[in-house]
Enzyme design. Sequence first.
Site, short mmCIF file in Angstrom:
data_model
loop_
_atom_site.label_atom_id
_atom_site.label_comp_id
_atom_site.label_asym_id
_atom_site.label_seq_id
_atom_site.Cartn_x
_atom_site.Cartn_y
_atom_site.Cartn_z
N LEU A 44 0.84 -1.20 0.00
CA LEU A 44 0.00 0.00 0.00
C LEU A 44 0.88 1.25 0.00
O LEU A 44 1.90 1.28 0.67
CB LEU A 44 -0.87 0.02 1.26
CG LEU A 44 -2.00 -1.00 1.27
CD1 LEU A 44 -2.52 -1.18 2.68
CD2 LEU A 44 -3.11 -0.52 0.36
N LYS A 60 -4.24 -1.93 9.86
CA LYS A 60 -3.05 -2.28 9.06
C LYS A 60 -2.15 -3.10 10.00
O LYS A 60 -1.48 -2.57 10.85
CB LYS A 60 -2.33 -1.02 8.58
CG LYS A 60 -1.18 -1.31 7.62
CD LYS A 60 -0.65 -0.03 6.97
CE LYS A 60 0.52 -0.29 6.04
NZ LYS A 60 1.69 -0.88 6.75
#
Length: 332
Positions: free
Chosen positions: A82, A123
């Site tokens: 990401l 995350k």
Amino acid sequence: MNDTAAKIRELTDLLNRYGYEYYTLDAPSVPDAEYDRLFHELEALEAAHPALKLPDSPTLRVGGAPLSAFAQVRHEVPMLSLSNAFSPQDESGAFDHAEMTAFDERVRGGLGGKPPQYVIEPKFDGLAVSLLYRDGVLVQAATRGDGSSGEDVTQNIRTVSDIPLRLRGGDTPALIEIRGEVLMFKADFAALNLRQEENGRKPFANPRNAAAGSLRQLDPRITAQRKLHFFPYSIARQEGGFSAGTHMQELDYCGRLGFALPEGNCGCFGSMAEILAFYEQMRQKRPALPYEIDGMVVKVNSLAQQHELGFISRAPRWAVAHKFPAEEALTV
Ligand SMILES: Cc1ccc(Cn2cc(C(N)=O)ccc2=O)c(C)c1
């Protein structure tokens, strides 16, 4: 199927269900001693009839002989990492969410002004792996590596107790590739480092390194002792089974297939303001979580909108189509 094979199938399915209840649902339906008794019954049958041992046998959880090296696995779908929208803190400690606001504007622009629904999830601070299931059975697991290919860690992954060796529920896809994070919980990390020091071994710097070191062990029996966990975060490939329209539906489907979900730490919202409020809540909750997270991931929830946006971000930057005005509607 002869009765020994039938008995092995029955014990395999029963022990896998008990393992799912104990590790993934945290709700065992039988005492540990009962699980242990049946486990040893299966081990004895497999030792007497090796050819009848099944590919989803729970005896694979303890790990087999060490490998001399890891094979390489090519990712059919690249494993991307990401881009980080880092929210810097200003002197008051408040988080400047300018980058998230810019993300929101880019997304709205890319969707022609349509307001997207966003999904926000932790995350995880672990390591990314890809799991491949054929006809419901776990057949391959690989680390991210350089994104195009990674290490084959299938044997080690089979020792991770909340990764199903066979997918649960009906409607089993012929093929499904599930991506997610392998991590070590904070308490297990602390206990491991205590053992490391007691045995004169170097302690791990943090749970992420401990998880990576445990998974990239050539000896699966060592991996089996490390109490790793797995949380899914996307479906990379699928043939058959339930077809999700949104990322939240993908996560729910993974839950039905037998994976653990980070309950309560994901959310779906229609505005970036709500997303940022949830982000702040999670920032407060973070020290109390059983696992480490290094931020939150915000995604457009609709998979169709993801593909539409993905197309724009993957379109060649050096080319553009210059379209003619739409033809006048032909009058017939
Ligand atoms: C002797 C023994 C056997 C099993 C376990 C843990 N456990 C229990 C179950 C269960 N109860 O459904 C399922 C799988 C499993 O791994 C312990 C701690 C000790």
